[in-house]
Design an enzyme around this catalytic site. Structure first.
Site, short mmCIF file in Angstrom:
data_model
loop_
_atom_site.label_atom_id
_atom_site.label_comp_id
_atom_site.label_asym_id
_atom_site.label_seq_id
_atom_site.Cartn_x
_atom_site.Cartn_y
_atom_site.Cartn_z
N ARG A 275 -9.30 -2.84 9.74
CA ARG A 275 -9.46 -2.36 11.11
C ARG A 275 -10.91 -1.99 11.42
NH1 ARG A 275 -5.60 2.54 9.61
NH2 ARG A 275 -4.49 0.68 8.99
N SER B 276 -7.45 -1.31 5.07
CA SER B 276 -7.23 -2.25 6.15
C SER B 276 -8.54 -2.82 6.69
CB SER B 276 -6.48 -1.51 7.25
OG SER B 276 -6.71 -2.10 8.48
N ARG C 198 0.85 -1.20 0.00
CA ARG C 198 0.00 0.00 0.00
C ARG C 198 0.87 1.23 0.00
NH1 ARG C 198 -4.55 -2.11 3.98
NH2 ARG C 198 -5.45 -3.30 2.31
#
Length: 775
Positions: free
Chosen positions: A667, A665, A470
């Site tokens: 998350r 992500s 990334r």
């Protein structure tokens, strides 16, 4: 290490035992292994047979493994891209930044022990400063409270614990837990790395992991399947990384959403097992659910080299289940000839902006991107295999032989303790060090922003090249002016030596110390070490047989850990007169919604981490970052502060966003924070898969404009009511009643992807609340 896996077993399953010979060879204590491991290919095969008969058509490889894990293969409705599948994954893996919230949620579920084999991996909290040894020592001290929490929670609830210094979660999974046909879910978006070993490995939020650890069937929207047919052979400077760099350029950051990318064709055999893992790992960057390769001799060799020869023998027996059926159909097909593929470099600021290395210098000049390479960084979960390090070292050795060292700074991140020990034994580390490299800890480090970078000031325009996955704005070093490019480790090494983007190692010359011009030969590196792997230090802690007496301490005054309070239930009616907290403009990744870097330390403390909510998002009203109007006071303030003020005054709010909202992500903090601070809905043009699911799990409504241009109708000072919740049903749109400050109103149609179960999560206030209701 040996595979630790258990599929829900029938009687006929074969048991595999760790051989004494392997234990002796590996020189590590038995604590690293579960004494008995199961690979239940018979169950997989039986489920595949049931589904193939029902569907009456050939199956792709990903369909075989996914449908082979169905909770109810006889009755499950299967329609690619439409129905929700109820699945039984074989295991769970969590990295330390996300494991804190996952374990806090598991603790609040009230269950005594995990129902499937699960592990925690300490890789995210180690900041790169000076070098591996010092950085690891400092991390152990700074994060002592978190490591103690994770280690004790693992011991209490039956979860294996890989200590800090073990390595990066995805590399450890490849070395120990992935095998052809297994289904694993991990609380990290790069979990698909395991597809390089023929596994279906899917990145999820912590609440999904809790479902699986609790023994509940796990839901996934039936994935479409994108086929990538590889022909030809990789050679020269072209590496496995170039396959995914090229595919990212074709599919873009959202082209894989809702699909599994399945590589096949004669070109597959020219790629090493760890090279296939690289390709699958970075598939996260195209939004794909996961990526997978068919079982072949390269995987067999890797299994044997990592002490899992018995599994390789079984996989050979069941190989028909581990490759696609002849004549299977893909929803989309991409063909790639490896003979014609050239080395690529993608960036800056987005991983799908693909350029051939031969052209990037000219493109950079045209666009005003800095040509000087300040830092080259190799390693990461994507590219830190033995082969990667060997190929990078072969480039470095040529420069050293001509009296050259790197013009740029150069860092090396080994993927695991086993890789670190082996490249040290085999001399690669010395070569990479001599050319100017600093070997960092076996951890994520700069790839996720854990980098105390000192060579440029914040705001100073500069270029770095990495072998990471990334390169979003400010991701690596918190400097929004850093132009980060993603490429293979061997190209990073060549560019670090040359010191400029305007260097094509296939055609350009370097000047040796004695003034002569020379060209680098194409890199070469052994796929696997001739002398077997050196396992290095034993860093695995197995949970005790009975952890019931273990105490898990969370201090009420801690600023890093906080026990969770259940979220409130749905009010029972429509959501009326909510403020627009922020209308986000353009790209909004999970890094924008919940930044990493210095914030990683608060991942176990919901209230503290919420102070980073949306602080990286661009406000459409003023193009500013972290500056929005508080419509109760008329003042401008930071996003989390305004949200807290609204919450304190019992005012609910929504976020309005653009396309592919929440890419990046896994998350779940990006979903937990809006929920904690009083957010009720996120209304956007389109969502990234993991983020949409995470929002549903926490009782937030992820909604999309039926007509994407309705985004333009929302004004920052609007209030929005969401109507139709009393008759909330799958496939039935909701309505947003938008009231403008001039007194006018308009009704906009909003779509959703909720199914019946997910609507129950919303009504209960969260998936966890619903789980408790059902206990």
């Amino acid at each position: 290490g040996f595979v630790h896996s258990s599929l829900a077993l029938g009687h006929g399953a074969r048991r595999l035992h760790v051989s004494a010979a392997y234990r002796a060879k590996a020189k590590v204590s038995m604590s690293r292994f579960e004494p008995t491991s199961f690979v239940n290919y018979e169950r997989l095969q039986s489920n595949i047979d049931i589904v193939r008969k029902r569907l009456n058509r050939p199956l792709t490889l990903s369909e075989k493994i996914v449908y082979g894990h169905l909770d109810d293969p006889h009755n499950q409705e299967i329609d690619r891209g439409r129905t929700y599948l109820r699945l039984r994954p074989d295991r769970v893996a969590m990295q330390d930044a996300t494991a804190q919230m996952a374990m806090l949620q598991f603790i609040s579920s009230g269950l005594p022990k995990v129902a499937v084999p699960s592990t925690i991996h300490c890789d995210h909290l180690i900041e790169a400063q000076t070098g591996g040894v010092q950085d690891l020592a400092r991390a152990k001290e700074v994060n002592q409270e978190v490591y103690k929490f994770l280690s004790s929670a693992g011991a209490k609830y039956g979860v294996g614990f890989w200590k800090p210094g073990s390595g990066i979660i995805h590399q450890i999974i490849l070395e120990n837990y992935a095998y052809p046909g297994v289904m694993l879910i991990g609380t990290d978006s790069h979990t698909p790395n395991g597809g390089g070993l023929g596994s279906i490995c899917i990145g999820v939020g912590g609440a999904d992991a809790v479902d699986v650890m609790a023994g509940i069937a796990w839901e996934l929207k039936c994935p479409k399947v994108i086929g990538v047919k590889l022909t030809g052979t990789l050679s020269g400077w072209t590496s496995p990384k170039d396959v995914i760099l090229k595919v990212a350029g074709i599919l873009t950051v959202k082209g894989g959403t809702g699909a599994i990318v399945e590589y096949h064709g004669p070109g597959v055999d020219s790629i090493s097992c760890t090279g296939m893992a690289t390709i699958c790992n970075m598939g996260a960057e195209i939004g794909a659910t996961t990526s997978v390769f068919p079982y072949n001799h390269r995987m067999r060799t890797y299994l044997e080299k990592t002490g899992r020869g018995q599994i390789a023998a079984l996989a050979d027996e069941y190989s028909d289940s581990l490759v696609p059926d002849e004549g299977c159909e893909y929803d989309e097909l991409i063909e790639l000839n490896l003979d014609q593929l050239k080395p690529h470099i993608n960036g800056p600021f987005t991983p799908d902006l693909a350029h051939p290395v031969s052209e990037v210098g000219a493109i950079a000049e045209k666009n005003g991107w800095p040509l000087e390479v300040k830092v080259g960084l190799i390693g990461s979960c994507t590219n830190s295999s033995y082969e990667d390090m060997g190929r990078a070292a072969s480039v470095a050795k040529q420069a050293l032989d001509k009296g050259l060292t790197c013009k740029a700074q150069f860092t090396v991140t080994p993927g695991s303790e086993q890789i670190r020990a082996t490249i040290e034994r085999d001399g690669y580390s010395k070569i990479l060090g001599d050319v100017g490299g600093v070997v960092l800890a076996n951890a994520c480090g700069p790839c996720i922003g854990q980098w105390d970078r000192q060579d440029v000031k914040k705001g100073e325009k500069n270029t770095i090249v990495t072998s990471f996955n990334r390169n979003f704005t400010a991701r690596n070093d918190a400097n929004p002016a850093t132009h980060a490019f993603v490429t293979s480790p061997e190209i990073v090494t060549a560019l670090a030596i040359a010191g400029t983007l305007n260097f094509n190692p296939e055609t350009d010359y370097l000047t040796a110390a004695n003034g002569e011009k020379f060209k680098l030969d194409p890199p070469n590196g052994d796929e696997l070490p001739a002398k077997d792997f050196d396992p290095g230090q034993d860093t695995y802690q197995h949970p005790p047989p009975d952890g019931s007496s273990v105490k898990v301490d969370v201090s009420p005054t801690s600023n890093r850990l906080q026990l969770l309070e259940p979220f409130g239930k749905w009010c029972g009616g429509d959501l009326e007169d909510m403020k627009v907290l922020i209308k986000v403009k353009g790209k909004c990744t999970t890094d924008h919604i919940s930044a990493a870097g210095p914030w990683l330390k608060f991942r176990g403390h919901l209230d503290n981490i919420s102070n980073n909510m949306l602080i990286g998002a661009v406000n459409s009203e003023n193009d500013a970052i972290n500056k929005i109007k508080n419509y109760l006071t008329g003042e401008y303030g930071q996003v989390p502060d305004v949200a807290r003020h609204y919450k304190a005054n019992s005012v609910s709010w929504v976020v309005v966003g653009d396309d592919n909202y929440g890419e990046g992500s896994s998350r779940e903090h990006a979903a937990l924070e809006p929920r904690h601070l009083g957010g009720k809905a996120i209304i956007v043009k389109s969502f990234a898969r993991i983020h949409e699911t995470n929002l549903k799990k926490q009782g937030v409504l992820p909604l999309t404009f039926s007509n994407p241009s309705d985004y333009d109708k929302i004004r920052p000072d609007d209030t929005i009511s969401i109507r139709g919740l009393k008759t909330f049903a799958p496939g039935k749109p909701l309505t947003a009643l938008v009231k403008h400050s001039d007194g006018s109103e308009e009704a906009l149609e909003l779509n959703h992807t909720f199914n019946e179960t997910q609507i129950e999560w919303f009504q209960a206030g969260s998936a966890l609340n619903r789980m408790k209701e059902l206990q």
